[in-house]
Design a protein around this motif. Structure first.
Motif, PDB file in Angstrom:
ATOM      1  N   GLN A 282       0.972  -1.200   0.003  1.00 53.01           N
ATOM      2  CA  GLN A 282      -0.228   0.449   0.236  1.00 53.01           C
ATOM      3  C   GLN A 282       0.809   1.121   0.000  1.00 53.01           C
ATOM      4  O   GLN A 282       1.876   0.813   0.276  1.00 53.01           O
ATOM      5  CB  GLN A 282      -1.008   0.515   1.388  1.00 53.01           C
ATOM      6  N   LEU A 283       0.426   2.449  -0.798  1.00 51.42           N
ATOM      7  CA  LEU A 283       0.833   3.144  -0.494  1.00 51.42           C
ATOM      8  C   LEU A 283      -0.406   4.362  -0.253  1.00 51.42           C
ATOM      9  O   LEU A 283      -1.421   4.939  -0.239  1.00 51.42           O
ATOM     10  CB  LEU A 283       1.349   4.085  -1.657  1.00 51.42           C
ATOM     11  N   GLU A 284      -0.099   5.352   1.271  1.00 50.65           N
ATOM     12  CA  GLU A 284      -1.246   6.017   2.278  1.00 50.65           C
ATOM     13  C   GLU A 284      -0.351   8.301   2.171  1.00 50.65           C
ATOM     14  O   GLU A 284       0.818   7.639   2.033  1.00 50.65           O
ATOM     15  CB  GLU A 284      -1.434   5.414   3.072  1.00 50.65           C
TER      16      GLU A 284
ATOM     17  N   GLY B  30      -7.450  18.134   7.600  1.00 50.88           N
ATOM     18  CA  GLY B  30      -6.647  17.102   6.579  1.00 50.88           C
ATOM     19  C   GLY B  30      -7.069  15.742   6.070  1.00 50.88           C
ATOM     20  O   GLY B  30      -8.514  15.940   6.423  1.00 50.88           O
ATOM     21  N   PHE B  31      -6.359  15.539   5.156  1.00 50.22           N
ATOM     22  CA  PHE B  31      -7.076  14.865   4.400  1.00 50.22           C
ATOM     23  C   PHE B  31      -6.126  13.630   4.565  1.00 50.22           C
ATOM     24  O   PHE B  31      -4.509  13.482   4.260  1.00 50.22           O
ATOM     25  CB  PHE B  31      -7.483  15.553   2.902  1.00 50.22           C
ATOM     26  N   ALA B  32      -6.539  12.090   3.855  1.00 49.32           N
ATOM     27  CA  ALA B  32      -5.655  11.112   3.357  1.00 49.32           C
ATOM     28  C   ALA B  32      -5.738  10.218   2.933  1.00 49.32           C
ATOM     29  O   ALA B  32      -7.757  10.423   2.224  1.00 49.32           O
ATOM     30  CB  ALA B  32      -6.138  10.011   4.752  1.00 49.32           C
ATOM     31  N   PHE B  33      -5.379   9.867   2.051  1.00 52.90           N
ATOM     32  CA  PHE B  33      -5.965   8.157   1.024  1.00 52.90           C
ATOM     33  C   PHE B  33      -4.180   7.490   0.998  1.00 52.90           C
ATOM     34  O   PHE B  33      -3.727   7.680   1.913  1.00 52.90           O
ATOM     35  CB  PHE B  33      -4.982   8.953  -0.247  1.00 52.90           C
ATOM     36  N   GLY B  34      -4.993   6.347   0.176  1.00 48.17           N
ATOM     37  CA  GLY B  34      -4.624   5.151   0.142  1.00 48.17           C
ATOM     38  C   GLY B  34      -4.782   4.303  -0.877  1.00 48.17           C
ATOM     39  O   GLY B  34      -6.055   4.689  -1.669  1.00 48.17           O
ATOM     40  N   LEU B  35      -4.098   3.560  -1.421  1.00 50.08           N
ATOM     41  CA  LEU B  35      -4.232   2.510  -2.602  1.00 50.08           C
ATOM     42  C   LEU B  35      -3.829   1.365  -2.581  1.00 50.08           C
ATOM     43  O   LEU B  35      -2.111   2.028  -2.064  1.00 50.08           O
ATOM     44  CB  LEU B  35      -4.142   3.748  -3.685  1.00 50.08           C
ATOM     45  N   GLY B  36      -3.963   0.964  -3.689  1.00 51.86           N
ATOM     46  CA  GLY B  36      -2.687  -0.432  -3.301  1.00 51.86           C
ATOM     47  C   GLY B  36      -1.787  -0.755  -4.420  1.00 51.86           C
ATOM     48  O   GLY B  36      -2.595  -0.200  -6.067  1.00 51.86           O
ATOM     49  N   ILE B  37      -0.318  -1.010  -4.473  1.00 50.21           N
ATOM     50  CA  ILE B  37       0.504  -0.494  -5.321  1.00 50.21           C
ATOM     51  C   ILE B  37       0.339  -1.869  -5.416  1.00 50.21           C
ATOM     52  O   ILE B  37       0.453  -1.509  -7.064  1.00 50.21           O
ATOM     53  CB  ILE B  37       2.231  -0.249  -5.074  1.00 50.21           C
ATOM     54  N   ASP B  38      -0.200  -3.167  -5.542  1.00 50.74           N
ATOM     55  CA  ASP B  38      -0.297  -3.415  -6.278  1.00 50.74           C
ATOM     56  C   ASP B  38      -1.599  -3.825  -7.834  1.00 50.74           C
ATOM     57  O   ASP B  38      -0.730  -4.469  -9.136  1.00 50.74           O
ATOM     58  CB  ASP B  38      -0.242  -5.531  -6.058  1.00 50.74           C
TER      59      ASP B  38
END
Length: 340
Positions: free
Chosen positions: A210-212, A306-314
């Motif tokens: 993951q990258l967040e 604030g804001f946050a986000f996350g995605l799957g690198i795979d």
């Protein structure tokens, strides 16, 4: 006695010249110069000589001993050179034989994708930080406002080490660590391995990457979040890509959204690949940081947002390189990896 010593010298010199190996050479040394050797036996009779003869015979015996030793050493050195010569001939490397090709490695598609994502965000002013893969329940769930009865806390969903430690289920605990240790403004991304009981099909794996991202400052709004995500998508996939934000629920953000991207084949026009919808898939989750999370980390939610986000690198790597089975990324099959 002088004649006997001269005879011993002559005999020793002739015999040494006829020797063939180191073993015979050692035998000759013992025979002539050893404690029971021929020269030693003769010297034992010096007591019978007169005072005048003793120094003369003694000097002669020493000279003969030195001559024999010199000849023995010269012969020994010749044997050594011959042995070395034969050894080199036997072990010689034929430099005319073609050498073996050296196979050079390259970056794994997952690593390349992770580095590319990190570089995009660094160019947007984010810092890259890392955290431990073995995390506390507090950082992984509690501080992120995860309810006690949330399914992700179950033993069937999470790899627990003990009641207080686990293999992190996302990289969000890194954000908690950063907020606890630093004061706003904050702008960071964190990437790495995460772990969940999740292998239901060929697009899921118990271990994935993951990258967040996290931004905390005064007057941060949903507009900042949308602009950041849109900029990231266009840099990654091209200026003709579009995004769609759909309402969703995450315990640690409020409001929350999932982000879809336009079809990679038709760029939003509608085709068979997207079933005519113009949209490809849900690419990431995001939202405004829940005030409770800020408060848990010692940040005043009345002053900062604030804001946050996350995605799957795979998933990004699979889309980018046209990979249809996530397991191919972890099997280390050279037939697969050599394509990249």
């Amino acid at each position: 006695m002088k004649d006997k010593i001269d005879q011993i010298k002559e005999k020793a010199m002739e015999e040494i010249k006829s020797l063939n190996n180191m073993e015979e050479l050692e035998q000759a040394r013992v025979k002539f110069l050893g404690k029971k050797g021929e020269l030693t036996k003769v010297l034992r009779g010096m007591g019978k000589l007169s005072k005048e003869e003793r120094p003369v015979i003694g000097q002669l015996a020493n000279e003969v001993r030195q001559d024999i030793e010199k000849e023995l050493n010269n012969t020994k050195e010749n044997f050594r050179r011959e042995i070395q010569k034969r050894k080199l001939e036997k072990e010689r490397i034929d430099i005319s034989i073609p050498g073996k090709d050296i196979v050079l490695g390259h970056r794994h598609p997952l690593v390349k994708t992770m580095e590319e994502l990190e570089n995009i965000f660094m160019n947007m002013g984010f810092s890259v930080v890392y955290g431990p893969e073995v995390e506390t329940v507090e950082n992984n769930f509690d501080e992120l406002n995860s309810p006690e009865n949330h399914p992700s806390r179950d033993l069937t969903d999470t790899f627990y080490i003990n009641k207080n430690l686990l293999l992190r289920t996302h990289t969000s605990p890194v954000q908690i660590r950063v907020m606890k240790e630093n004061k706003p403004p904050l702008r960071i991304v964190s990437a790495g391995r995460t772990f969940r009981f999740d292998d239901v099909d060929d697009t899921h794996s118990p271990m994935f990457h993951q990258l967040e991202g996290l931004v905390v400052d005064e007057n941060i709004t949903m507009a900042n979040l949308k602009e950041t995500i849109n900029t990231f998508i266009k840099v990654l996939f091209g200026e003709d890509m579009h995004t769609r934000f759909r309402p969703h629920y995450f315990p640690f953000t409020e409001p929350s959204a999932e982000v879809d991207v336009s079809c990679f084949s038709c760029k939003g026009k509608g085709c068979d690949d997207c079933n005519g919808t113009g949209w490809s898939m849900e690419l990431l989750g995001c939202g405004m940081v829940n005030p409770k999370v800020l408060q848990n980390c010692g940040i005043d939610p009345d002053k900062y947002s604030g804001f946050a986000f996350g995605l799957g690198i795979d998933r990004i790597a699979m889309v980018k390189y046209g990979i249809d089975d996530i397991r191919l990324l972890f099997e280390n099959d050279m037939r697969f990896l050599e394509q990249f």
